[in-house]
Structure formats: C-alpha cells, structure tokens
Enzyme design. Structure first.
Site, PDB file in Angstrom:
ATOM      1  N   GLY A 197       0.809  -1.215   0.000  1.00 12.69           N
ATOM      2  CA  GLY A 197       0.000   0.000   0.000  1.00 12.69           C
ATOM      3  C   GLY A 197       0.839   1.260   0.000  1.00 12.69           C
ATOM      4  N   SER A 208      -7.192   6.581   2.978  1.00 10.55           N
ATOM      5  CA  SER A 208      -5.788   6.196   2.839  1.00 10.55           C
ATOM      6  C   SER A 208      -5.665   5.561   1.457  1.00 10.55           C
ATOM      7  CB  SER A 208      -5.380   5.202   3.917  1.00 10.55           C
ATOM      8  OG  SER A 208      -5.411   5.811   5.182  1.00 10.55           O
ATOM      9  N   THR A 209      -5.237   6.371   0.479  1.00 14.40           N
ATOM     10  CA  THR A 209      -5.226   5.884  -0.898  1.00 14.40           C
ATOM     11  C   THR A 209      -4.241   4.746  -1.090  1.00 14.40           C
ATOM     12  OG1 THR A 209      -3.631   7.605  -1.467  1.00 14.40           O
ATOM     13  CG2 THR A 209      -5.935   8.108  -1.851  1.00 14.40           C
ATOM     14  N   CYS A 210      -3.203   4.692  -0.233  1.00 13.40           N
ATOM     15  CA  CYS A 210      -2.236   3.609  -0.404  1.00 13.40           C
ATOM     16  C   CYS A 210      -2.870   2.258  -0.108  1.00 13.40           C
ATOM     17  CB  CYS A 210      -1.008   3.833   0.457  1.00 13.40           C
ATOM     18  SG  CYS A 210      -1.362   3.980   2.208  1.00 13.40           S
ATOM     19  N   PHE A 211      -3.923   2.234   0.762  1.00 17.28           N
ATOM     20  CA  PHE A 211      -4.620   0.988   1.081  1.00 17.28           C
ATOM     21  C   PHE A 211      -5.998   0.923   0.439  1.00 17.28           C
ATOM     22  CE2 PHE A 211      -1.681   1.307   4.742  1.00 17.28           C
ATOM     23  CZ  PHE A 211      -1.015   0.107   4.570  1.00 17.28           C
TER      24      PHE A 211
END
Length: 1054
Positions: free
Chosen positions: A715, A1020-1023
């Site tokens: 992520g 949370s764009t990474c996840f």
C-alpha cells in the site's frame, strides 16, 4: 687389349651421333631462316601492296570534288580498299561512303550511279557482295561511335544514310520512269542485303546505337538519326511480313531500349504514326500472348531490360486506346507474365546474390547500371499503367456499373462548431450522411464467377496485384494511381458484392481451399481491393473520410471491416492459412482496413476465451496468429487477463512470487516526503531491472529523519508510486506538456532546461512500466500520438503523422489541412519548408529539410510540407525525450505484450476503464473493518447515496478520493489491490489506534461513542481505504462525503 678396343668403339659411336645432331640442327636452322625470310618478304610485299593501294585510294579520292567518278571506278577502288581494310583506313572508308552516296545523287547519269552495277550481268554478284561488306563495316563503326560527341554524330549520320539508302529502292533514281520494271528485282536484292545483315547481328548494332543515344537523362540522337534507326529496324520486319523471328528481334533489341517509345513520340511523331499504321501494338500483343514466346523474350532480356520492354508496351497501349480496348485480355496477360518473370528475382532483403534496382528494389539477377540514368523515364512510362486513361479502359466493365441512388434527406442542423465536433457526434453526422445520395453497398450475390466479364476483371486485378509485389520501389505510386478515381473502389466493392450465389464469405473461403487458377484470381481481386482501400484511408484526413466521405460511405466501411475481419478469422481459425496460395502476412495485413466505429460491427465469431488460452498454452499456431493479426476479435477483458497472466508467469520465472520454498528478494528504500521525487530517482534509477520488477518496500521519514508510522504491505509503495507519477507528469515541472483542448500529456520539447532530463525520462518510463507491471492504475491521460510512438506504431508502413496531429493540436491540424484544400497558388501565402517557434521568449527557426527556410511551399510540394510539419511537431521535436522514455518503459514492459492492444486500449491499461463505475461490482468486492458490515445502516446509506444522489462525475471523484484514480480497474474491482475497504472511525485520525474490540463492537451494534457530525470522511489511498465516521443521519453522510471528495482531502496515513 680388349678394354682399349671397347673404348674406341664407343667414342666412335658418340662422334657419329653428335655429327648427325649437328647436321639435323643445321637443316632446321636453314629451314627456319627460309621460313622467316618468306614471312618477312610476304610481310614487306603486303606492306608494299597495301601502301600502293592506299596511295591509289588516296589519289582516287583526292580529286573527287572536281570530276565525276563512274560507278565502275568506285566499285574497283572499293574492292581494293576492302581487301586491305583495317582500323587505320577509317578516313578512307568514310570518303568511300561519301563517294558512293554522292554517285547516287547525280541526276540522269546511269553510269555514275553506284547501284547501276547491280544490273550488269558480270558484276551483279560481286557488287552484292561488296555492298554487303561495305554496309557491315558501316555497322561495326556504328557500334563504336558515341552520338553525344559532335564528330561521331556526323559519322553516325553518314553510316545510317548508307544503310537507309541500300536497304530500300525508294531513293534510287534508276527505278524512276522506265526503270520501274526493275523495282521488283532490285527490291529482292535489298531484301537479300537485309537478310545478310540480320544474320550478322544487325539488330544488336541498332540496339547499341539506340542505347548509347537514348539511355540517358537527355537524348543525344537527333530527329533524323532516330528516324533513320527506327526505319532501318522496321524494314526487315515489313519485308518479312511480320514473321515471328523478326518480331522477336524487334522486341528484344529495339523495344527493350529504355523509353524508346517515349523518345520516338517526342522527337519524331512521324515514326509513331508508322507504328500505328502497321498496327504494331496488336502484333506485339498477339505475339507475346503465346506463353512460350513471352518466356523466351523475358529469358533473353533478363529483368532490367524486360522492365524497359514493359514500359514501352504500356506507353504504346496508352497512345493506342482503341487497340488497348480491343486486345485488353491479351495485353493484360502479356504484362502479367512479364511482371511475374521479374517478380521471381525480386528479393525482400540485401544479400551477396542481390543487386539494387531503382524500381524493383533488391534484385537477384544482374542489374545493368548503365540504364539507371534513364530509369526516371522508364518509371514515367510504367505510370501510364495506373494513370486514369488506362484504368478507365481496363476497368470499363466495373466503372460502367451505375450505383443505385436515392433521394438525399436534409441533414439535421449541427449544434456545435463543425471543426470541434466530438468523435461521437462526428460519427453520427457521418452515418447520417451515409444514408443519403446512394444506397449502401452490401453483399447480395447473383453474378456467375465463370462469366467472361468476371474473368476479365479478375485478370486485370491480378496484373495490378503483381505490379504491387514486383515494382516494390514505386508501390505507393501504384496505389495512389488506383485510388485517384473516386468511383473505382466503391464500384469494385459493388462488383465483389455481386460475386457468387450469395455474395458472402462462402465464395472466398472456398477459394482459399482450392488451389485453382480461378481461385487465385478471385483472391487477387480481394487483395487488390484491400490494398487500395487501406492506402486510401491512410492518406485521407478525417474530414475527407467522415465529412466528405470520399469513395466510401461510413456504413460501407463498417460492412467492409466486418466482412474482412470475419474472413481473416475463419481463414486462421479453420487452418486454411497453410493451404492458401497467398502468403499469410500479405493477406492478413491487407485485410487490416481501418475500423470505423468498431462498436457497430457485429462479431460473428464464436470464440471462447478459455479455448484460446488453452491453445496459447500449447503453442498452437492458429491462436498465436489470431493474437498477432486480429486481436480485436478477442474481447478486451480477456486480452487484459492474458496480459496479466503473461506478467504473472514472468514473475514466477524470475522468482518474484512468494512460494512455500522461497521468498522473493525485497528492495528497501527510504524516502523523505519533502523530496519524494529526488530520493526516488536517486535510489531506484540504479537498480537492476529485475529488482524494479520485484518487491520494493518504502519507508517514509520526515525532514528530521524520523520514521512515519505504518507498515508497507504494497500500500505505501502504491502511494509512493502514485505521488512520484503525479509529480513528474505535472506540466509545471516541464518534463511533460499538455495538448491544447483536451489536456493530454506528451514530452515537453523544452525539457532540456533540466540538466539530466533524458535520465529523468528513462526513470519516468520505468515507473510507468512498474505501475502497469503491478496492475496499479494511475490517472495519467497521454496524447494518443505519444502512445502510438511508445507502442512503435509510427514504424508501420500505414502510419500517417497527419492523422495523429489532432491529438496534439486540433487548431494547428485545421490550419494545415486548409493549406491542402487551398484552391489558389499556395506560393502566395509566403510559406517556407521551416517552422518558427517561440522558445522561452526567443524566435527559433527549425528547418523541416536541409535548406528548408529558403525553399518556398508551392502547390507541388504542399502535401510534403503538411506531412513534414506534422512529423516535426510530433516526432522530431521530442525525439530524444521519447526515445529515453521508451527505453525505460520497455525495460519493464515487453513491447510484444502490447501488440494485442490498440492505442486507446493501452491508455485504459494505464488509467483504468473509462466505463461507468459498476457499484454492484464495487459493493461485492468491498471489505469492511471497525464494526462496519454490508447490512450496517451507514453502509446502506453510503451505497444508496452513491447510486441515487451522486452523479457519474461525483462517483468518479469518490473513487479517486479513495483509490487516487477516478477510473475503475479494467478487470473489475476484484482485481483492485489492495481491495477496496471501509472502516468505521469514531475519533480524529491522530487519536485513531485502529480496530479495538470496543470500537468494533460499538460499530457493529451502531453504538456511538460521541456524535461525529463535525468530522469529514478521510481516506488512505495507499490501502484504498475509506475511513467513515458512524454518522447518525443519511443527510449528514451525504453532505460530508460530497464536501470531502470535492475538497479532495489528501493522503492521511493510517
């Protein structure tokens, strides 16, 4: 005592032997001396005699101007000169010829006329022998003379006059008046003389003379000289009543001289009239129509001269339209046979056995480089074959067909500017226009394939198809000529539509199965139609295709595309390819006509993706060919799956996948948020390619070097990659620019302001390749012309820079095409072959070709100017940047993997699907945390708001808010990594400690710790995680969510 006697005996015998040998040697020396003396005396005697004769000849010609010599004295002196003739007697022979010709000009003095000796009973035979010898010596001189030298030119005229005078009685004064009765006998003598010359190689002499004088950029033969040569060439043929032997000699030696017909037509039209009077074209055509004779001619001439003969015959056909029309079948067959002979020696590539030919390309026969100077004229003759007069004559059966028309309906008034129509609107207008003027051409059948009309059209198509594959260096000229008539291709398509009982695929599929001559000819017709249609659509611009609908209406292009796609699919899948008389590359590439509005084409093939994948796994040829040539018959989703499978297999091969026995190597990098691009560039650019393809773990630190909270399980790397790409593609950095109008990205021509800009482009290519490799979609809209270059489409023969120009600058494209349509003199516009550009406040002049700024744009070169300008703007200006980007990109993504995708489809691979977000699919693949579940009231409210209250644009904003990309994954949300997640939060993010038992239970039972009404949703764009407070009302959720996505609340690490 005994030994002494023995010794004296042997000595005696030795002396006797020596004496014999001495006597023998003396006799041999005496005999040799006598022989040498005889030879010397003979030589001296001969020299003396030659000297006497030469003196006698010189004395004879010394006073030739003051006294008239009778014929007998000329005969005697000629006999003496011919007896001792050698190269040093050239001047004497010249005087002899002038003396003989002078005697023929004298009026009313039969004894002076040289030809009068032919009537003498005692001198007839010696005179005939002498005139034969004189004429043959004249021929030998003609072979060595150079017509472009003034002195030689005079001698050429002299010796030709000799030949012209004594091979026909028309100029002989002896047959005038009472001598008319002598004409038949004297004519037979002339025929006897011509027969003798022919046996000695008369036509070869004329060929050498013509080649020396005409096989050059400017002919050196005068009108009189050329007339004389052609008259001499025709006389034996006419005398023999056009016998096969002499027609053969005429074709091999005279008609194979480069552009001889062109020179005759220009320099001496009287000779051209003679050709037409004797109907030579018809005689040549019928002679060559016998296959063994045509092959014999071609074998004698070989490739270069066969091509010259071909050009002369085509030129004659152009000048004799009536004969061409009457003998069309034989004429077409002759040309096809000669082209087929040349085609056997045309090679696709250079080798030790090939030679370069300016028209045929690499050629495996010996090339006569002396003809190169005249090849432009030969090419001009060949061009008559695809010129309008010849095409109209040959395709008269097709062009005479009248297409059914219908009353045009008035088009609806456009609501937007014509030059800025969206693509769908353009298609709509195009199809509306298609419905007017004439009926749509569709396969109907009804015409017998064995009819004479169909056979004729097929043979003509075979001729042009053979020309396309033989005359490789002027192939585009042939295609342009065939497509110049707007009505030829639609009428040829109408003709094809009528073939066979139903006019469908069945006829041509049967042709593929049958290796008969008729089948080959029918397929050649289809091949020629495909070649020409593809070329036409390549060279036309969008306005000509969609608005003006030149040649084809849009509906017809759809029909043609559907027909050809189905044809190629069946040919490949049914295994007919190997049995086809045509090479697969030719037929498959010819069938790739540009698809117009593909969604309108029904897919008649029933191809199961699972079966295709199985066959690809087994390496079956038909599956590979299908994927190589017509991948669009496979649904896009299945091709994306195949692409992902290819990458997965490579990862397994490289050991980049976690297995029970081994773990992949992990690369760890540390990134400062404030210097994300710089740190990423420094740490990743030196990594080996396989390390970039592998697992990379990112650890973020702040400016003080303190680690941020959070564990990277793909992520954080996803967020890092998205941020890097977002920064490098930001136009403010000036690595990339946006196109005017639709804001799409391409390399900036002024990126050189960055010191290491090419290394940066290579790094960006690697990062984009890594995103595609991992299936991470990024919101980067590329200009289609740039993606075409990344995919290598610009190397295709059918790529046109001007077609891609609207994707860079539609206004610039409009201006360039207006030059193409400019009716006046383009020179009045004051344009040059250069491009002036404002580069950071300075005006820079770029020459499109060397010296271009001094070359004016004219009506003749305006098309070249348009293409050069388009090529400069889209290729030359950004050549280095594009090459660096491609180098980095292809180090991660193998270009062969993308061959199954079109340019728009690759854009979808990069940025996700441009279709409407499927909420049901998203709902099905969403994971819930913190007490949320699919039946939770907040979750029910969320899905209801997204489906009922939000517009499609707001739903895209919502998706971008959570995942950083506004488009859904190509294969659906099941393939979104990490999966789309929603977590219930009750406190602010800085107090959030994740999922505790209490928070999960409160969330599950809808128990609120405190009213979160003032808080906004975060992500949370990474996840791909949406953090949603447990709101008490649906309206609060809707307002807060709408506000959050519109404000684009950024990344907050969980």
């Amino acid at each position: 005592m005994f030994s002494a006697t023995q010794s004296s005996k042997s000595e005696f015998l030795d002396k006797a032997r020596q004496a014999r040998e001495e006597r023998k040697g003396y006799k041999e020396r005496e005999r040799a001396a006598t022989l040498i003396q005889a030879l010397v005396r003979r030589f001296l005697c001969r020299c003396k005699l030659q000297k006497q004769i030469r003196k006698e000849v010189d004395d004879f010609f010394q006073d030739v101007g003051t006294t008239k010599r009778n014929a007998l004295s000329i005969f005697k002196i000629a006999r003496k000169l011919l007896f001792i003739f050698c190269q040093e007697d050239k001047l004497r022979f010249e005087k002899l010829c002038r003396s003989i010709l002078g005697s023929m000009e004298v009026e009313n003095e039969p004894k002076v006329w040289y030809v009068s000796l032919a009537l003498s009973k005692d001198l007839t035979i010696p005179w005939i022998k002498q005139i034969k010898d004189v004429l043959w010596v004249s021929c030998n001189f003609l072979k060595k003379l150079k017509p472009d030298i003034l002195q030689d030119n005079k001698l050429v005229t002299l010796y030709l006059t000799m030949l012209v005078t004594f091979t026909d009685t028309s100029t002989w004064k002896i047959v005038r008046g009472k001598g008319e009765a002598l004409r038949p006998a004297l004519t037979r003598i002339c025929e006897n003389i011509m027969g003798h010359l022919n046996q000695k190689g008369f036509y070869s002499i004329l060929q050498i003379l013509l080649t020396n004088g005409l096989a050059r950029s400017r002919p050196s033969l005068t009108k009189g000289t050329l007339t004389a040569v052609f008259t001499l060439a025709l006389r034996p043929v006419i005398a023999a009543h056009f016998s096969d032997n002499l027609l053969r000699s005429l074709l091999i030696h005279i008609m194979s001289v480069p552009a001889v017909v062109s020179h005759i037509n220009t320099i001496t039209p009287e000779c051209m009239a003679t050709i037409q009077t004797h109907d030579l074209l018809r005689k040549f055509t019928l002679f060559l129509s016998r296959e063994e004779q045509c092959v014999d001619i071609c074998v004698c001439l070989e490739g270069s001269h066969t091509l010259c003969l071909l050009g002369n015959l085509i030129h004659l056909g152009y000048l004799n339209e009536k004969v061409l029309e009457e003998e069309a079948n034989h004429f077409v067959k002759d040309l096809t046979d000669m082209l087929s002979y040349c085609q056997r020696y045309v090679s696709q590539k250079k080798s030790n056995l090939t030679h370069w030919h300016p028209v045929l390309g690499w050629f495996s026969q010996t090339v006569d480089y002396g003809l190169n100077e005249s090849m432009p004229l030969v090419t001009k003759q060949l061009q008559y074959l695809w010129g309008m007069p010849v095409i109209r004559t040959l395709f008269s059966d097709v062009l005479s067909k009248k297409l059914e028309t219908q009353e045009p309906t008035p088009p609806p008034q456009p609501t937007t500017s014509q030059n800025n129509l969206p693509v769908k609107s353009l298609f709509k207008r195009a199809f509306q226009k298609s419905a007017s003027v004439r009926n749509i051409l569709k396969p109907v059948g009804g015409r017998r394939v064995d009819s004479a009309e169909v056979q004729k059209v097929c043979s003509i198509c075979v001729l042009y198809q053979t020309a396309l594959t033989t005359l490789t260096q002027i192939r585009l000229q042939i295609l342009t000529g065939l497509t110049y008539l707007d009505d030829l291709l639609p009428k040829l398509w109408a003709f094809i539509c009528e073939l066979g009982p139903q006019g469908g695929l069945k006829l041509f599929m049967e042709c593929l199965n049958n290796d008969t001559e008729e089948s080959k000819q029918l397929l050649a017709m289809l091949m020629l139609f495909c070649d020409c249609s593809r070329h036409l659509i390549t060279i036309l611009d969008d306005i000509e295709v969609y608005e003006e609908q030149i040649s084809f209406k849009t509906e017809e292009l759809v029909t043609i595309s559907s027909f050809l796609n189905t044809f190629v699919y069946k040919m490949v899948w049914d295994g007919i390819l190997g049995e086809s008389p045509l090479t697969p590359v030719e037929l498959l590439s010819n069938s790739r006509v540009k698809l117009i509005d593909c969604d309108r084409i029904a897919n008649p093939w029933d191809l199961k993706p699972s079966l295709l994948f199985q066959e690809l796994e087994k390496g079956k040829r038909r599956a590979q060919l299908l994927l190589q040539y017509i991948p669009h018959v496979i649904p896009h989703k299945n091709r994306v799956l195949l692409f992902r499978n290819i990458i997965t297999k490579e990862k397994e091969t490289l050991g980049l996948v976690e297995t029970s026995s081994a773990s992949p190597h992990v690369t760890h990098i540390t990134i400062r948020r404030s210097r994300m691009l710089e740190d990423g560039y420094d740490q990743l650019r030196r990594l080996p390619v396989n390390s970039i393809k592998g697992v990379i773990r990112v650890k973020f630190v702040n400016d003080l070097g303190v680690d941020e909270a959070g564990i990277d399980q793909d992520g954080v790397f996803k967020e890092f990659l998205e941020e890097i790409i977002k920064k490098v593609f930001n136009p403010a950095l000036n690595l990339f620019k946006t196109t005017s109008g639709n804001e799409r990205l391409y390399p900036s021509p002024t990126s050189y302001i960055h010191e290491n800009h090419l290394q940066l482009f290579e790094f960006v290519g690697k990062m984009l390749g890594k995103a595609m490799y991992e299936g991470i979609v990024v919101d980067v809209p590329f200009a289609s012309f740039f993606l075409s270059q990344v995919m290598g489409h610009h190397h295709s023969t059918f790529y046109s820079s001007i077609d891609e120009l609207p994707s860079l600058d539609s206004e610039f494209y409009k201006n360039l095409t207006s030059i193409k349509r400019y009716d006046g003199d383009v020179g009045d516009l004051g344009l040059t072959l250069s491009y002036d550009e404002d580069v950071m406040g300075q005006l820079v002049c770029h020459e499109l070709i060397p010296g271009g700024k001094t070359m004016q744009v004219t009506n003749e070169n305006k098309i070249s100017y348009i293409h050069l300008m388009a090529h400069f703007r889209m290729h030359t200006q950004i050549k280095e940047q594009t090459a660096a980007f491609i180098r980095g990109y292809r180090s991660i993504i193998n270009p062969e993997w993308l061959h199954m995708f079109s340019t728009p489809e690759v854009q979808r691979l990069v940025s996700g699907d441009n279709a409407e977000i499927d909420l049901d699919d998203l709902k099905k693949h969403t994971v819930y945390y913190g007490g949320f579940h699919s039946s939770h009231r907040v979750i029910i409210w969320l899905w209801d708001i997204l489906s009922s209250d939000f517009s499609s644009e707001e739903r895209a904003m919502f998706l971008k808010f959570v995942t950083s990309c506004s488009r859904p994954p190509l294969l659906g949300f099941a393939y979104l990594k990490p999966p789309f997640s929603i977590r219930c939060v009750e406190v602010s993010d800085d107090q959030d400690t994740g999922d505790t038992l209490g928070s999960v239970l409160r969330g599950f039972f809808t128990i609120r710790k405190k009213e979160p009404g003032g808080r906004l949703p975060t992500s949370s764009t990474c996840f791909n995680l949406l953090k949603l407070p447990n709101y008490s009302k649906k309206s609060i959720l809707r307002d807060k969510l709408r506000y959050a996505i519109s404000m684009n609340t950024g990344f907050e690490l969980s």
